[in-house]
Design an enzyme around this catalytic site. Structure first.
Site, PDB file in Angstrom:
ATOM      1  N   HIS A 131      40.530  34.825  41.871  1.00 53.31           N
ATOM      2  CA  HIS A 131      41.658  35.115  42.766  1.00 53.31           C
ATOM      3  C   HIS A 131      42.067  36.582  42.791  1.00 53.31           C
ATOM      4  CE1 HIS A 131      43.765  35.087  38.916  1.00 53.31           C
ATOM      5  NE2 HIS A 131      44.722  35.772  39.507  1.00 53.31           N
TER       6      HIS A 131
HETATM    7  C1  UD1 Z   1      49.289  37.554  41.859  1.00 55.67           C
HETATM    8  C2  UD1 Z   1      49.243  38.762  40.925  1.00 55.67           C
HETATM    9  C3  UD1 Z   1      48.057  38.649  40.018  1.00 55.67           C
HETATM   10  C4  UD1 Z   1      48.076  37.335  39.265  1.00 55.67           C
HETATM   11  C5  UD1 Z   1      48.216  36.190  40.245  1.00 55.67           C
HETATM   12  C6  UD1 Z   1      48.392  34.902  39.469  1.00 55.67           C
HETATM   13  C7  UD1 Z   1      50.205  40.796  41.937  1.00 55.67           C
HETATM   14  C8  UD1 Z   1      49.881  42.135  42.444  1.00 55.67           C
HETATM   15  N1  UD1 Z   1      49.123  39.997  41.689  1.00 55.67           N
HETATM   16  O1  UD1 Z   1      48.102  37.583  42.628  1.00 55.67           O
HETATM   17  O2  UD1 Z   1      48.087  39.689  39.063  1.00 55.67           O
HETATM   18  O3  UD1 Z   1      46.860  37.216  38.569  1.00 55.67           O
HETATM   19  O4  UD1 Z   1      49.347  36.382  41.088  1.00 55.67           O
HETATM   20  O5  UD1 Z   1      47.981  33.808  40.191  1.00 55.67           O
HETATM   21  O6  UD1 Z   1      51.342  40.461  41.756  1.00 55.67           O
HETATM   22  N2  UD1 Z   1      49.489  32.509  48.571  1.00 55.67           N
HETATM   23  C9  UD1 Z   1      49.782  31.288  49.133  1.00 55.67           C
HETATM   24  N3  UD1 Z   1      50.630  30.472  48.442  1.00 55.67           N
HETATM   25  C10 UD1 Z   1      51.174  30.800  47.254  1.00 55.67           C
HETATM   26  C11 UD1 Z   1      50.870  32.049  46.694  1.00 55.67           C
HETATM   27  C12 UD1 Z   1      50.019  32.900  47.363  1.00 55.67           C
HETATM   28  O7  UD1 Z   1      49.321  30.959  50.209  1.00 55.67           O
HETATM   29  O8  UD1 Z   1      51.926  29.989  46.677  1.00 55.67           O
HETATM   30  C13 UD1 Z   1      48.571  33.421  49.306  1.00 55.67           C
HETATM   31  C14 UD1 Z   1      49.318  34.244  50.343  1.00 55.67           C
HETATM   32  O9  UD1 Z   1      48.461  34.493  51.416  1.00 55.67           O
HETATM   33  C15 UD1 Z   1      49.529  35.549  49.618  1.00 55.67           C
HETATM   34  C16 UD1 Z   1      48.228  35.664  48.825  1.00 55.67           C
HETATM   35  O10 UD1 Z   1      47.964  34.321  48.413  1.00 55.67           O
HETATM   36  O11 UD1 Z   1      49.738  36.616  50.472  1.00 55.67           O
HETATM   37  C17 UD1 Z   1      48.298  36.529  47.622  1.00 55.67           C
HETATM   38  O12 UD1 Z   1      49.418  36.207  46.820  1.00 55.67           O
HETATM   39  P1  UD1 Z   1      50.058  37.312  45.859  1.00 55.67           P
HETATM   40  O13 UD1 Z   1      51.179  36.720  45.109  1.00 55.67           O
HETATM   41  O14 UD1 Z   1      50.300  38.563  46.629  1.00 55.67           O
HETATM   42  O15 UD1 Z   1      48.888  37.680  44.891  1.00 55.67           O
HETATM   43  P2  UD1 Z   1      47.982  36.785  43.976  1.00 55.67           P
HETATM   44  O16 UD1 Z   1      46.573  36.932  44.420  1.00 55.67           O
HETATM   45  O17 UD1 Z   1      48.518  35.408  43.841  1.00 55.67           O
HETATM   46  N1  UDP Z   2      46.193  27.773  36.048  1.00 55.50           N
HETATM   47  C1  UDP Z   2      46.633  26.529  36.443  1.00 55.50           C
HETATM   48  N2  UDP Z   2      46.043  25.940  37.536  1.00 55.50           N
HETATM   49  C2  UDP Z   2      45.031  26.530  38.232  1.00 55.50           C
HETATM   50  C3  UDP Z   2      44.581  27.802  37.803  1.00 55.50           C
HETATM   51  C4  UDP Z   2      45.204  28.410  36.725  1.00 55.50           C
HETATM   52  O1  UDP Z   2      47.527  25.954  35.828  1.00 55.50           O
HETATM   53  O2  UDP Z   2      44.561  25.941  39.225  1.00 55.50           O
HETATM   54  C5  UDP Z   2      46.824  28.398  34.878  1.00 55.50           C
HETATM   55  C6  UDP Z   2      45.858  28.830  33.811  1.00 55.50           C
HETATM   56  O3  UDP Z   2      45.582  27.771  32.925  1.00 55.50           O
HETATM   57  C7  UDP Z   2      46.590  29.970  33.144  1.00 55.50           C
HETATM   58  C8  UDP Z   2      47.388  30.574  34.267  1.00 55.50           C
HETATM   59  O4  UDP Z   2      47.442  29.599  35.303  1.00 55.50           O
HETATM   60  O5  UDP Z   2      47.488  29.496  32.172  1.00 55.50           O
HETATM   61  C9  UDP Z   2      46.689  31.812  34.730  1.00 55.50           C
HETATM   62  O6  UDP Z   2      47.075  32.093  35.987  1.00 55.50           O
HETATM   63  P1  UDP Z   2      46.200  32.947  37.006  1.00 55.50           P
HETATM   64  O7  UDP Z   2      44.759  32.793  36.721  1.00 55.50           O
HETATM   65  O8  UDP Z   2      46.692  32.594  38.344  1.00 55.50           O
HETATM   66  O9  UDP Z   2      46.726  34.427  36.681  1.00 55.50           O
HETATM   67  P2  UDP Z   2      46.334  35.604  35.691  1.00 55.50           P
HETATM   68  O10 UDP Z   2      46.365  35.091  34.307  1.00 55.50           O
HETATM   69  O11 UDP Z   2      45.003  36.117  36.116  1.00 55.50           O
HETATM   70  O12 UDP Z   2      47.380  36.626  35.950  1.00 55.50           O
END
Ligand code: UD1
Ligand code: UDP
Length: 364
Positions: free
Chosen positions: A213
């Site tokens: 992601h």
């Molecule tokens: C964010 C964090 C990343 C973390 C991740 C955990 C930043 C810069 N990045 O990345 O470090 O690893 O969260 O999962 O803060 N979206 C949905 N539904 C949701 C959430 C997101 O559709 O509930 C989609 C939207 O199009 C959104 C895109 O995902 O614009 C990205 O979401 P965003 O929160 O900006 O970044 P993540 O990739 O989730």
């Molecule tokens: N996680 C979860 N469901 C999923 C994917 C991840 O519960 O479908 C949990 C995972 O076990 C971990 C946390 O989310 O505890 C990590 O989140 P993510 O990979 O989104 O973010 P990052 O750690 O890279 O910031």
């Protein structure tokens, strides 16, 4: 009464906040309700399976505020969060603002508090990838710099801060271990995976677990295509289960990348994730949290990034950095098949990081 404002917004932060909220509850039981915790959800993650599921499963106190800032660009999200968090802080006047990790919600919370001269406590301080192209690296460096309490998860994180001159700053720096270890130890014992995930695991027999992601992969067609090609090839002889982050789902559709062999599923709750991690043969991921959980469950990990903040896993051979290079991913996977890995280090504390955070704050 000591008032803590906790800022959360993204999936891993809900898990980390669950640990500290529980520790606050334990403190209050012993010390006559000395701490009031107010949870502020920025709204960065908003789908039910990216947000609500964690609050329900892990019995995290309901957020007192939901700021509904999500889905925008980094600048838009951070700016809107900053404005709204500032108002909450002015209304609530807390003793400390607690932020987690490295997301846009982390930076917005830290900045809003620091500008109002409210002490910031940063959980997961000191981590560095040394890649300034990552939004997370910018967020964590800036958050650390305005924090008064730097709760580091590892010695490496402590060393990183020392290298940056933090020994000369009037801050409190301490290695308390990793709250993700606390979470994994506590919630795995509950063993509450859904029937659906148990049936999937039974039907697959043996499988790899993958998550993808990070912006560095999803924002590059070359990288996301190479990763998916590698996972598709691996899937021809070993099933790969991929809970698909909504960001990745959209990007795959936009580039018309069809997945034929990989078993894609919707993002799962934490209990299902722990079940998948404990039953898989290995993990392939670009997630920070999932790299460590692979280690907690004694599973080898191939990291789909060019660098990691969790360098000790690479140093001890538990984690292999393969980037988004199809050949490297395939050869790392081939090496895994060569034999079982022995897990013998304790790298992330003693599973009481949450309690140590609360004790440290109340001691100051
Ligand atoms: C964010 C964090 C990343 C973390 C991740 C955990 C930043 C810069 N990045 O990345 O470090 O690893 O969260 O999962 O803060 N979206 C949905 N539904 C949701 C959430 C997101 O559709 O509930 C989609 C939207 O199009 C959104 C895109 O995902 O614009 C990205 O979401 P965003 O929160 O900006 O970044 P993540 O990739 O989730
Ligand atoms: N996680 C979860 N469901 C999923 C994917 C991840 O519960 O479908 C949990 C995972 O076990 C971990 C946390 O989310 O505890 C990590 O989140 P993510 O990979 O989104 O973010 P990052 O750690 O890279 O910031």
């Amino acid at each position: 009464m000591y008032k803590i404002i906790t800022i959360v917004g993204a999936r891993p932060q809900f898990i980390k906040a669950a640990v500290v909220s529980r520790a606050i509850g334990e403190w209050n039981k012993v010390h006559q309700m000395q701490i009031e915790e107010i949870i502020v959800h920025t709204g960065q993650h908003y789908d039910v399976n990216m947000s609500d599921v964690f609050f329900e499963e892990m019995s995290i106190p309901r957020p007192a505020y939901n700021l509904h800032v999500g889905g925008g660009t980094h600048g838009v999200n951070t700016g809107r969060m900053l404005e709204k968090i500032e108002q909450v802080l002015l209304d609530e006047n807390p003793n400390v603002v607690l932020v987690y990790g490295d997301t846009d919600s982390t930076l917005a919370g830290a900045l809003a508090a620091a500008k109002l001269h409210i002490p910031v406590a940063h959980v997961e301080a000191g981590l560095r990838s040394f890649n300034m192209n990552m939004p997370e690296e910018i967020n964590r460096i800036l958050t650390d710099r305005v924090s008064s309490y730097l709760f580091c998860p590892t010695d490496t994180a402590m060393d990183n801060l020392s290298q940056e001159g933090y020994d000369n700053f009037a801050v409190n720096m301490v290695n308390i271990g990793d709250v993700m270890l606390d979470a994994s130890l506590f919630y795995r014992r509950q063993n509450k995976a859904s029937d659906g995930i148990r049936q999937l695991v039974d039907s697959l027999g043996s499988f790899y677990l993958a998550t993808v992601h990070r912006a560095e992969n999803t924002d590059s067609e070359v990288r996301i295509s190479a990763i998916m090609r590698a996972l598709e090839k691996i899937s021809l002889y070993k099933k790969v289960v991929l809970p698909l982050h909504p960001r990745t789902k959209k990007i795959l559709a936009a580039h018309n990348i069809q997945l034929k062999n990989i078993v894609t599923i919707e993002p799962v709750g934490y209990f299902d994730m722990l079940y998948l991690e404990s039953h898989c043969d290995a993990v392939l991921t670009d997630s920070g949290g999932v790299q460590k959980e692979a280690f907690f469950f004694q599973k080898p990990c191939i990291t789909l990034r060019d660098e990691t903040e969790w360098v000790e896993l690479v140093k001890h051979g538990y984690n292999c950095l393969a980037g988004a290079d199809e050949e490297k991913i395939l050869s790392a996977e081939a090496r895994l098949r060569g034999g079982a890995m022995e897990f013998k280090h304790e790298l992330y504390g003693d599973g009481h990081a949450g309690n140590k955070i609360v004790e440290f704050l109340m001691d100051k």
